[in-house]
Write an enzyme that holds these catalytic residues in place. Structure first.
Site, short mmCIF file in Angstrom:
data_model
loop_
_atom_site.label_atom_id
_atom_site.label_comp_id
_atom_site.label_asym_id
_atom_site.label_seq_id
_atom_site.Cartn_x
_atom_site.Cartn_y
_atom_site.Cartn_z
N ARG A 1 -30.74 -40.29 61.65
CA ARG A 1 -31.91 -39.47 61.98
C ARG A 1 -32.84 -40.20 62.95
O ARG A 1 -34.06 -40.05 62.89
CB ARG A 1 -32.69 -39.05 60.74
CG ARG A 1 -31.85 -38.44 59.64
CD ARG A 1 -30.98 -37.31 60.11
NE ARG A 1 -30.22 -36.73 59.00
CZ ARG A 1 -29.29 -35.79 59.19
NH1 ARG A 1 -28.99 -35.35 60.41
NH2 ARG A 1 -28.65 -35.30 58.16
N LYS B 1 -30.89 -46.13 47.09
CA LYS B 1 -30.59 -44.69 46.99
C LYS B 1 -29.35 -44.58 46.12
O LYS B 1 -28.26 -44.95 46.54
CB LYS B 1 -30.34 -44.13 48.39
CG LYS B 1 -29.81 -42.70 48.45
CD LYS B 1 -29.69 -42.20 49.89
CE LYS B 1 -29.10 -40.79 49.95
NZ LYS B 1 -29.05 -40.27 51.33
N GLU C 1 -26.52 -37.80 47.30
CA GLU C 1 -25.74 -37.46 48.49
C GLU C 1 -24.54 -38.39 48.66
O GLU C 1 -24.27 -38.90 49.74
CB GLU C 1 -26.64 -37.49 49.74
CG GLU C 1 -27.77 -36.47 49.66
CD GLU C 1 -28.64 -36.43 50.90
OE1 GLU C 1 -28.73 -37.43 51.62
OE2 GLU C 1 -29.26 -35.37 51.14
N ARG D 1 -35.24 -44.87 44.75
CA ARG D 1 -35.57 -43.54 45.27
C ARG D 1 -35.26 -42.42 44.26
O ARG D 1 -34.26 -42.49 43.54
CB ARG D 1 -34.83 -43.29 46.59
CG ARG D 1 -35.32 -44.22 47.69
CD ARG D 1 -34.58 -44.02 48.98
NE ARG D 1 -35.11 -42.99 49.83
CZ ARG D 1 -34.40 -42.00 50.36
NH1 ARG D 1 -33.12 -41.85 50.07
NH2 ARG D 1 -34.95 -41.14 51.18
N ARG E 1 -32.73 -26.93 43.71
CA ARG E 1 -32.85 -28.31 44.21
C ARG E 1 -34.28 -28.83 44.09
O ARG E 1 -34.49 -30.02 43.84
CB ARG E 1 -32.37 -28.32 45.66
CG ARG E 1 -32.55 -29.62 46.36
CD ARG E 1 -31.81 -29.62 47.67
NE ARG E 1 -32.29 -30.70 48.50
CZ ARG E 1 -31.85 -30.97 49.72
NH1 ARG E 1 -30.91 -30.21 50.26
NH2 ARG E 1 -32.32 -31.98 50.41
N LYS F 1 -40.08 -38.60 47.61
CA LYS F 1 -40.42 -37.89 48.85
C LYS F 1 -41.64 -37.00 48.61
O LYS F 1 -41.79 -36.45 47.51
CB LYS F 1 -39.25 -37.03 49.32
CG LYS F 1 -38.09 -37.85 49.86
CD LYS F 1 -37.07 -36.99 50.58
CE LYS F 1 -35.91 -37.89 51.04
NZ LYS F 1 -34.94 -37.20 51.91
N ASP G 1 -37.08 -31.71 51.24
CA ASP G 1 -36.61 -32.77 52.13
C ASP G 1 -37.37 -32.76 53.46
O ASP G 1 -36.82 -32.34 54.47
CB ASP G 1 -35.11 -32.58 52.38
CG ASP G 1 -34.47 -33.81 53.00
OD1 ASP G 1 -35.17 -34.82 53.14
OD2 ASP G 1 -33.28 -33.75 53.34
N GLU H 1 -43.02 -41.17 49.84
CA GLU H 1 -42.28 -41.37 51.09
C GLU H 1 -42.55 -40.22 52.06
O GLU H 1 -42.37 -39.05 51.72
CB GLU H 1 -40.78 -41.45 50.75
CG GLU H 1 -39.87 -41.75 51.92
CD GLU H 1 -38.39 -41.89 51.48
OE1 GLU H 1 -38.10 -42.60 50.50
OE2 GLU H 1 -37.53 -41.27 52.13
N GLU I 1 -37.01 -35.72 61.82
CA GLU I 1 -35.74 -35.03 61.55
C GLU I 1 -35.89 -33.51 61.58
O GLU I 1 -35.10 -32.81 62.21
CB GLU I 1 -35.20 -35.49 60.20
CG GLU I 1 -33.95 -34.74 59.78
CD GLU I 1 -33.36 -35.23 58.46
OE1 GLU I 1 -33.92 -36.16 57.85
OE2 GLU I 1 -32.33 -34.67 58.04
N GLU J 1 -44.87 -25.44 63.13
CA GLU J 1 -44.66 -24.63 61.92
C GLU J 1 -44.57 -23.15 62.27
O GLU J 1 -43.74 -22.42 61.73
CB GLU J 1 -45.83 -24.87 60.96
CG GLU J 1 -45.71 -24.08 59.67
CD GLU J 1 -46.94 -24.22 58.78
OE1 GLU J 1 -48.05 -24.48 59.30
OE2 GLU J 1 -46.79 -24.04 57.55
N TRP K 1 -25.69 -26.87 49.80
CA TRP K 1 -26.78 -27.85 49.80
C TRP K 1 -28.03 -27.40 49.05
O TRP K 1 -28.94 -28.20 48.82
CB TRP K 1 -27.15 -28.23 51.24
CG TRP K 1 -26.10 -29.08 51.89
CD1 TRP K 1 -25.03 -28.65 52.61
CD2 TRP K 1 -25.99 -30.51 51.83
NE1 TRP K 1 -24.26 -29.71 53.01
CE2 TRP K 1 -24.83 -30.87 52.56
CE3 TRP K 1 -26.76 -31.52 51.25
CZ2 TRP K 1 -24.42 -32.20 52.70
CZ3 TRP K 1 -26.36 -32.85 51.40
CH2 TRP K 1 -25.20 -33.17 52.11
C1 GCU Z 1 -32.06 -36.26 54.35
C2 GCU Z 1 -31.40 -36.71 55.62
C3 GCU Z 1 -30.35 -37.75 55.38
C4 GCU Z 1 -30.91 -38.88 54.52
C5 GCU Z 1 -31.54 -38.31 53.27
C6 GCU Z 1 -32.27 -39.37 52.45
O1 GCU Z 1 -31.17 -35.50 53.57
O2 GCU Z 1 -30.84 -35.60 56.27
O3 GCU Z 1 -29.92 -38.24 56.63
O4 GCU Z 1 -29.91 -39.77 54.18
O5 GCU Z 1 -32.49 -37.35 53.62
O6 GCU Z 1 -33.50 -39.37 52.49
O7 GCU Z 1 -31.66 -40.15 51.76
#
Ligand code: GCU
Length: 628
Positions: free
Chosen positions: A124, A244, A248, A281, A298, A322, A327, A349, A355, A460, A490
C-alpha cells in the site's frame, strides 16, 4: 530532480536560529544532535549566546520530552525535550510549556526487503520503493534515512516500525541473522530520539526450525527469549515487536487453540526485562465470509475477539486497534473496541498512506478526519481512550517522499496531532505551509488552503456514499467499482438492491454491531432518526426515498454529492493553475499532473456511482443532470 526534498525543513525555515548566537548546555547524544542542527543551520554556538537551550527543567512537570520556552530560553528536563524545543523554535517558538499528550507516537512502515510479487516493495505504498532496502539488500547510503529521521523528529514522531506487518520469508530474518541491518537503521533514528521496532511473525520459531510456535510450549518461550536477548545485545534501546496474528492469513495463536492473550504475553515476557513492548494488532476478522449469513459482520469482529481478553494482557502489551471497525475507509465510526478496554494499554492506528483515500494521486488532507475522530465529533473521542497513536507511513524513495507533494502535509499533521490531539487541523496545515514554503506569498498560502482544507470531504463526496464504504476496485483499491467486493468473501458489503442500500447493523433487526457502543452512542446509531447522516448507510439499510437530516432523500444525496465532489476536484485543479510560477517547477508540475488524474478519477467515480444507483433505483435526478 532533487535527490532529497527538504519538505518542512528547508534551509530558510532555519533562519530564526541560523542567524543567532546560541548557547547549548548539557550533554548526551540528543544534546549533540541539537548542537549539530544549530551548526548546520549556520547558527554559531557561543557560551555567551543569547538564545539558550538548556537542561535543568522540572522532570515531574516536563517529563522526558517536554520543554518550556521563556523568551529566548528553551529549558527541558531531558535531552529529548531539548530536541523538541529546537523544532518548536522553528515553528515560531511561542512561550509556555509544551509536552506530548501521548508518550509513544509511532509510524508503521509496511516495507518489504524484497519486492513482493503482488504488493510491491512497500505494501500500500504510493511513493516508490523502500527508504531502507533496495534490491533485497540494505541501502548503503543512509543519507535519505537521516533526512527522514530529522523530518519525523520535527513533526514529533518518536518510534518507527521498519517492516510490513505481513512478514514474508525474507523479512522474518530481520529478527535474527539480518539483525545488523536493523541495528544500522536504529543508529540513524537514535540520533533523532526515535526508537526502532520490528514486525515479527508469530511463526518465527517455526521459520527458524522449531516444530511449533505454540505459545505455551517451553521450547517456544526459550526461542523467543534467546532471540530477544540477542536483539537487545545488538540494539539496547530497541522498541519492541509489532504483530499481526490470525489476520488475513498471518499465523497466530489460534492455530494452537490458544488465545491472543497467550500469544501477546509470550512475546511480552521475552521483552519485559529490557523495557520493550509488544504492539499486538486487533485487526482480526474472518475474510472468508458467506454473504447469505447475515449474522456475520466484519465490523463486529475486533470487539468480539478482544473485549473478553481485557485485563489479561501483560503490562508491556499494547493492543493496536484500527480507528474504525472496518479498514481505513474515508468515513467510519470510531471502533467500539476503543471504548471497551479499560484494563488494556491501547494504541489507535490511523493510515497516513492513502490506500482508500486516493493513493497519493488525489489531494486528501486527512487531519480534519483524524481530528474529528480524536475529539469525538459524532462518536466516542479516541483521545480519551488511546495511550498511543500509530499510523501507517506514506513515505518511500520518491523525490518528494510521499508521491504527491501535498501528501507531505498528512505525514506532518499526524505527528503534530499525536503530540497534541486537540490541535486544530487547519492551524497545523498552516504551520506546514509556513515551514514548507517559507517565502510563501499570500496567494500560495490561500491557494493551498483552498485546495486542501476541505479535500477530505470532497473525496468523501465523490466516493462511497453515507459511510457505506469500499466500492473500490478489488486488490489494489484505486478507483470505483461499486460491486467490486459485493460478491467476494471479504465482508465489505453494501447490499444495494432496487429498493435500498446500506448495512443493517442495528440491534433490533441487524447484526447487532450498534450495541457494541456505550451509551449514548449505541442508541444514537441504532435509529436512523438520530444516526448522523455521514454514517447513515454504515448503520442502516435505507430505502432510496428515505429522507436524511439534510432534508434530501438518500438517492438525491448520492447524486448531489457526486456531482459536487467531482466539481470540487476540478476547482482544485483550477486553483493550482493560479500558482504556476510561484512554486518550484518540479513541484508545480508534479501536483498539476496529479490533479489531472484526480479530476479524471473523480468524474469516473461520479459517473459510475450515479449510474449504478440510477439503474438500481430507477429514480431520476430531480435536477435532471446527465447520468450515464
Ligand atoms: C488492509 C490492507 C492490507 C493490510 C491490512 C492490515 O486490509 O489492504 O494491505 O495488510 O489492511 O492492516 O494488516
Amino acid at each position: 530532480m532533487k535527490i532529497v526534498d527538504a519538505a518542512w525543513l528547508p534551509s530558510e525555515a532555519w533562519r530564526p536560529i541560523g542567524s543567532r548566537r546560541v548557547r547549548v548546555t548539557g550533554s548526551g547524544a540528543l544534546v549533540d544532535t541539537v548542537r549539530d542542527e544549530i551548526r548546520a543551520a549556520g547558527g554559531s554556538l557561543d557560551p555567551d549566546g543569547d538564545l539558550v537551550f538548556t537542561l535543568g527543567g522540572d522532570p515531574d512537570r516536563l517529563g522526558e520530552e517536554g520543554f518550556e520556552v521563556d523568551g529566548d530560553v528553551v529549558r527541558a528536563a531531558a535531552p529529548h525535550g531539548l530536541l523538541h524545543g529546537l523544532f518548536h523554535m522553528l515553528r515560531g517558538g511561542t512561550a509556555g510549556t509544551q509536552k506530548p499528550a501521548l508518550a509513544r507516537r509511532m509510524l508503521d512502515h509496511w516495507d518489504n526487503v524484497d519486492v513482493h510479487p503482488v504488493m510491491g516493495q512497500v505494501e500500500r505504498g504510493y511513493s516508490g520503493g523502500s527508504l531502507f532496502w533496495q534490491d533485497g539488500e540494505p541501502r548503503r547510503d543512509l543519507t535519505r534515512v537521516r533526512a527522514y529521521a530529522r523530518l519525523l523528529a520535527a513533526s514529533g514522531i518518536n518510534a518507527v516500525a521498519l517492516n510490513n506487518v505481513n512478514v514474508h520469508a525474507t523479512e522474518a530474518h530481520l529478527l535474527t541473522d539480518r539483525l545488523g541491518e536493523v541495528a544500522e537503521l536504529a543508529g540513524v533514528f537514535r540520533r533523532y530520539g526515535i526508537r526502532v521496532h520490528l514486525s515479527v511473525s508469530f511463526a518465527a520459531p517455526v521459520h527458524h526450525g522449531l516444530g511449533t510456535a505454540d505459545p505455551l510450549e517451553d521450547e517456544v518461550r526459550e526461542w523467543w527469549s534467546k532471540a530477544t536477548a540477542n536483539v537487545y545485545a545488538t540494539i539496547p534501546d530497541f522498541g519492541g515487536y509489532l504483530v499481526k496474528a490470525d489476520s488475513e492469513g498471518q499465523p497466530g495463536p489460534f492455530s494452537y487453540g490458544r488465545s491472543h492473550a497467550d500469544g501477546a504475553n509470550l512475546l511480552a515476557a521475552a521483552l519485559a526485562q529490557y523495557g520493550g513492548v509488544v504492539h499486538w494488532r486487533a485487526f482480526v476478522y474472518n475474510h472468508r465470509q458467506d454473504w447469505r449469513d447475515r449474522s456475520v459482520d466484519r465490523a463486529r469482529a475486533a470487539y468480539d475477539h478482544f473485549t473478553p481478553l481485557d485485563g489479561t494482557f501483560a503490562d508491556n502489551v499494547v493492543l493496536q486497534v484500527k480507528h474504525g471497525p472496518l479498514d481505513f475507509q474515508p468515513r467510519e465510526p470510531v471502533s467500539p473496541l476503543i471504548t471497551a478496554l479499560p484494563g488494556t494499554r491501547l494504541a489507535v492506528e490511523f493510515q497516513v498512506t492513502q490506500e482508500y483515500t486516493g493513493q497519493q494521486r488525489h489531494v486528501c488532507y486527512l487531519a480534519p478526519m483524524w481530528s474529528e475522530l480524536l475529539r469525538g465529533t459524532g462518536g466516542p473521542a479516541i483521545a480519551e481512550h488511546a495511550a498511543e497513536l500509530v499510523a501507517v507511513a506514506n513515505t518511500g524513495d520518491d523525490p518528494f517522499w510521499t508521491g504527491h507533494p501535498l501528501a507531505q502535509a498528512n505525514l506532518y499533521a499526524f505527528g503534530r496531532l499525536a503530540w497534541d490531539p486537540a490541535a486544530d487541523p487547519l492551524a497545523v496545515l498552516d504551520e506546514w505551509i509556513t515551514l514548507t514554503f517559507p517565502a510563501a506569498p499570500g496567494l500560495l498560502r490561500d491557494t493551498l488552503h483552498e485546495i486542501m482544507d476541505g479535500s477530505w470531504r470532497s473525496y468523501e463526496r465523490y466516493t462511497a456514499p453515507l459511510g457505506v464504504g469500499f466500492m473500490v476496485r478489488p486488490g489494489h483499491h484505486y478507483g470505483p467499482d461499486v460491486d467490486g467486493y459485493e460478491y467476494t468473501p471479504w465482508g465489505t458489503y453494501h447490499f444495494a438492491d432496487r429498493d435500498g442500500v446500506g448495512v443493517d447493523r442495528t440491534v433490533a433487526t441487524g447484526t447487532g454491531f450498534a450495541g457494541q457502543y456505550p451509551s449514548p452512542w449505541s442508541q444514537t446509531y441504532e435509529s436512523p432518526g438520530s444516526c448522523p447522516d455521514e454514517l447513515a448507510l454504515f448503520f442502516h439499510h435505507l430505502p432510496y426515498g428515505h429522507v436524511l437530516h439534510s432534508g434530501r432523500t438518500v438517492i438525491q444525496h448520492i447524486y448531489d454529492t457526486h456531482f459536487a465532489g467531482a466539481r470540487e476536484a476540478a476547482a482544485m485543479r483550477e486553483a493550482w493553475r493560479r500558482v504556476s510560477g510561484v512554486v518550484a517547477l518540479d513541484r508545480y508540475e508534479r501536483v498539476a499532473a496529479l490533479l489531472d488524474e484526480q479530476v479524471r478519477s473523480a468524474e469516473e467515480w461520479r459517473d459510475q456511482v450515479n449510474a449504478y444507483f440510477f439503474r438500481k433505483s430507477g429514480v431520476p435526478d430531480w435536477e435532471g443532470r446527465r447520468i450515464y
